[in-house]
Design a protein around this motif. Structure first.
Motif, PDB file in Angstrom:
ATOM      1  N   GLN A 160      12.896  15.633   1.850  1.00 59.28           N
ATOM      2  CA  GLN A 160      11.649  15.421   1.109  1.00 59.28           C
ATOM      3  C   GLN A 160      10.948  14.138   1.568  1.00 59.28           C
ATOM      4  N   PHE A 161      11.744  13.143   1.906  1.00 59.78           N
ATOM      5  CA  PHE A 161      11.240  11.817   2.260  1.00 59.78           C
ATOM      6  C   PHE A 161      10.377  11.849   3.524  1.00 59.78           C
ATOM      7  N   ILE A 162      10.726  12.732   4.454  1.00 61.50           N
ATOM      8  CA  ILE A 162       9.999  12.782   5.731  1.00 61.50           C
ATOM      9  C   ILE A 162       9.115  14.021   5.850  1.00 61.50           C
ATOM     10  N   THR A 163       9.044  14.831   4.797  1.00 62.77           N
ATOM     11  CA  THR A 163       8.134  15.974   4.792  1.00 62.77           C
ATOM     12  C   THR A 163       6.863  15.556   4.070  1.00 62.77           C
ATOM     13  N   VAL A 164       5.865  15.166   4.847  1.00 62.68           N
ATOM     14  CA  VAL A 164       4.650  14.561   4.292  1.00 62.68           C
ATOM     15  C   VAL A 164       3.701  15.642   3.788  1.00 62.68           C
ATOM     16  N   PRO A 165       3.182  15.495   2.570  1.00 65.66           N
ATOM     17  CA  PRO A 165       2.200  16.464   2.069  1.00 65.66           C
ATOM     18  C   PRO A 165       0.960  16.519   2.960  1.00 65.66           C
ATOM     19  N   LYS A 166       0.351  17.680   3.036  1.00 65.42           N
ATOM     20  CA  LYS A 166      -0.820  17.856   3.897  1.00 65.42           C
ATOM     21  C   LYS A 166      -2.009  17.016   3.434  1.00 65.42           C
ATOM     22  N   ASP A 167      -2.072  16.727   2.142  1.00 61.70           N
ATOM     23  CA  ASP A 167      -3.222  15.971   1.638  1.00 61.70           C
ATOM     24  C   ASP A 167      -2.987  14.459   1.624  1.00 61.70           C
ATOM     25  N   ALA A 168      -1.900  14.003   2.255  1.00 63.82           N
ATOM     26  CA  ALA A 168      -1.608  12.558   2.266  1.00 63.82           C
ATOM     27  C   ALA A 168      -2.512  11.838   3.258  1.00 63.82           C
ATOM     28  N   SER A 169      -3.033  10.700   2.852  1.00 63.50           N
ATOM     29  CA  SER A 169      -3.781   9.838   3.772  1.00 63.50           C
ATOM     30  C   SER A 169      -2.793   8.883   4.442  1.00 63.50           C
ATOM     31  N   ALA A 170      -3.136   8.432   5.645  1.00 65.47           N
ATOM     32  CA  ALA A 170      -2.219   7.593   6.417  1.00 65.47           C
ATOM     33  C   ALA A 170      -2.737   6.168   6.517  1.00 65.47           C
ATOM     34  N   TRP A 198       6.702   8.731   3.301  1.00 65.63           N
ATOM     35  CA  TRP A 198       5.547   8.873   2.417  1.00 65.63           C
ATOM     36  C   TRP A 198       5.973   8.630   0.976  1.00 65.63           C
ATOM     37  N   PHE A 199       5.018   8.325   0.152  1.00 63.59           N
ATOM     38  CA  PHE A 199       5.261   8.188  -1.280  1.00 63.59           C
ATOM     39  C   PHE A 199       3.926   8.273  -2.012  1.00 63.59           C
ATOM     40  N   THR A 200       4.011   8.379  -3.327  1.00 66.57           N
ATOM     41  CA  THR A 200       2.822   8.384  -4.175  1.00 66.57           C
ATOM     42  C   THR A 200       2.945   7.273  -5.208  1.00 66.57           C
ATOM     43  N   PRO A 201       2.071   6.272  -5.188  1.00 68.89           N
ATOM     44  CA  PRO A 201       2.117   5.241  -6.241  1.00 68.89           C
ATOM     45  C   PRO A 201       1.812   5.869  -7.598  1.00 68.89           C
ATOM     46  N   THR A 202       2.614   5.539  -8.596  1.00 66.54           N
ATOM     47  CA  THR A 202       2.473   6.182  -9.909  1.00 66.54           C
ATOM     48  C   THR A 202       2.035   5.220 -11.014  1.00 66.54           C
ATOM     49  N   ARG A 203       1.926   3.938 -10.713  1.00 69.62           N
ATOM     50  CA  ARG A 203       1.387   3.013 -11.714  1.00 69.62           C
ATOM     51  C   ARG A 203       0.727   1.832 -11.020  1.00 69.62           C
ATOM     52  N   THR A 204      -0.293   1.309 -11.667  1.00 77.20           N
ATOM     53  CA  THR A 204      -1.009   0.176 -11.098  1.00 77.20           C
ATOM     54  C   THR A 204      -0.174  -1.093 -11.248  1.00 77.20           C
ATOM     55  N   GLY A 205      -0.506  -2.079 -10.428  1.00 72.99           N
ATOM     56  CA  GLY A 205       0.216  -3.347 -10.497  1.00 72.99           C
ATOM     57  C   GLY A 205       0.316  -3.988  -9.132  1.00 72.99           C
ATOM     58  N   THR A 206       0.927  -5.162  -9.108  1.00 77.05           N
ATOM     59  CA  THR A 206       1.142  -5.908  -7.878  1.00 77.05           C
ATOM     60  C   THR A 206       2.638  -6.020  -7.640  1.00 77.05           C
ATOM     61  N   PHE A 207       3.072  -5.635  -6.451  1.00 76.82           N
ATOM     62  CA  PHE A 207       4.496  -5.573  -6.128  1.00 76.82           C
ATOM     63  C   PHE A 207       4.773  -6.313  -4.827  1.00 76.82           C
ATOM     64  N   ASP A 208       5.985  -6.844  -4.721  1.00 80.38           N
ATOM     65  CA  ASP A 208       6.377  -7.603  -3.529  1.00 80.38           C
ATOM     66  C   ASP A 208       6.705  -6.676  -2.368  1.00 80.38           C
ATOM     67  N   VAL A 209       6.223  -7.072  -1.186  1.00 77.82           N
ATOM     68  CA  VAL A 209       6.626  -6.421   0.060  1.00 77.82           C
ATOM     69  C   VAL A 209       7.654  -7.322   0.738  1.00 77.82           C
ATOM     70  N   LEU A 210       8.813  -6.765   1.057  1.00 77.50           N
ATOM     71  CA  LEU A 210       9.898  -7.536   1.645  1.00 77.50           C
ATOM     72  C   LEU A 210      10.267  -6.953   3.005  1.00 77.50           C
ATOM     73  N   CYS A 211      10.886  -7.769   3.828  1.00 76.16           N
ATOM     74  CA  CYS A 211      11.512  -7.276   5.050  1.00 76.16           C
ATOM     75  C   CYS A 211      13.001  -7.123   4.762  1.00 76.16           C
ATOM     76  N   ALA A 212      13.514  -5.910   4.887  1.00 81.25           N
ATOM     77  CA  ALA A 212      14.916  -5.634   4.560  1.00 81.25           C
ATOM     78  C   ALA A 212      15.790  -5.599   5.809  1.00 81.25           C
ATOM     79  N   GLU A 213      15.338  -6.210   6.880  1.00 83.26           N
ATOM     80  CA  GLU A 213      16.120  -6.285   8.111  1.00 83.26           C
ATOM     81  C   GLU A 213      16.091  -7.730   8.595  1.00 83.26           C
ATOM     82  N   LEU A 214      17.272  -8.313   8.798  1.00 81.27           N
ATOM     83  CA  LEU A 214      17.338  -9.708   9.246  1.00 81.27           C
ATOM     84  C   LEU A 214      16.617  -9.841  10.586  1.00 81.27           C
TER      85      LEU A 214
END
Length: 274
Positions: free
Chosen positions: A106-116, A212-228
């Motif tokens: 599901q994670f890599i099957t992108v919906p046809k209506d997704a913007s990039a 891909w993903f769909t944001p489900t609530r408004t707000g401000t969230f941290d972007v992190l790098c998860a690779e040293l």
């Protein structure tokens, strides 16, 4: 007996710590609750197996403790026991892997209506690129990176002229709209990760990875790098701001395009040469 008591305390303490732990997931802000379910299943399976093994070891230590005159029975193999252990282990492994494989599909099957949009990682900052009015991202190559073209867009590609480049600012996304995240690294391994979205992926130099993903609530969230990724790894941070779709499009329309940025840079060079 001390070892038995210690093993019992480890088993009970581990279960209580997991149930009462204040450290758990951040509130989810995307459609990937399936990932939470998968992790929960894994926790339960591994937790039950761990507890049973510790309790079994405690039982064996108590049941077969040293007693004067008692002699151990030597049994080199037990096919019935080995068969049951193999079967139970196989069932446990399948129960842990199957949900993950389903979610990965599901994670890599992108919906046809997704913007990039594109995320570009480099030591030690994030850059973002949105498609312009044509809805298409222009081609890019790290070989084309220059001072006035920091993301390496290929200038001859007409699809890239109206692309919007964001450097040193927040990533903005529309609420409730599926988005495909294209990820590219300029130098070393990075990993684009927003804990509330439950989605992450390694960024490998020379490759374009995606999810891909769909944001489900408004707000401000941290972007992190998860690779040293080097000395500045801990400082490689950004923000993602989820806003209503109308607000997002109004903001995007106000941003300069790649062609405009290059024109402005050329004008500055001409002005400095006078």
């Amino acid at each position: 007996m001390k070892i038995v008591v210690l093993l019992l305390l480890i088993a009970i303490g581990s279960v209580l710590f997991h149930l009462a732990s204040p450290w758990y997931w951040t509130p989810i802000a995307s459609n990937w609750e399936y990932i939470d379910h998968t992790i929960t299943i894994t926790f339960w399976i591994t937790g039950v197996v761990f507890t049973l093994i510790v309790l079994f070891v405690a039982y064996c230590v108590y049941r077969y403790r040293y007693k004067p005159g008692q002699q151990a029975h030597y049994e080199p193999e037990n096919r019935k026991l080995e068969g049951w252990l193999t079967l139970v282990t196989a069932i446990g492994v399948i129960a842990m892997l199957a949900p993950g494989l389903i979610v990965w599909h599901q994670f890599i099957t992108v919906p046809k209506d997704a913007s990039a949009f594109e995320v570009v990682g480099q030591q030690w900052q994030w850059s973002y690129r949105y498609p312009g009015k044509d809805g298409k991202l222009g081609a890019a190559d790290n070989k084309h990176i220059t001072d006035d073209n920091p993301l390496g867009l290929i200038a001859e590609d007409p699809n890239g002229k109206d692309d919007v480049i964001i450097q040193g600012d927040d990533l903005k996304l529309p609420l409730g709209r599926p988005v495909k995240v294209l990820m590219r690294s300029i130098d070393v391994l990075h990993d684009f990760y927003v804990p509330e979205f439950r989605s992450k992926m390694d960024m490998i130099p020379g490759m374009v990875t995606y999810f891909w993903f769909t944001p489900t609530r408004t707000g401000t969230f941290d972007v992190l790098c998860a690779e040293l990724c080097g000395q500045g790894h801990a400082y490689m941070r950004s923000k993602v701001v989820v806003v209503p779709a109308e607000e997002f499009h109004a903001w995007l329309d106000r941003q300069p395009t790649f062609a405009q940025l290059r024109q402005n840079e050329a004008a500055k060079i001409r002005q400095a040469a006078k």
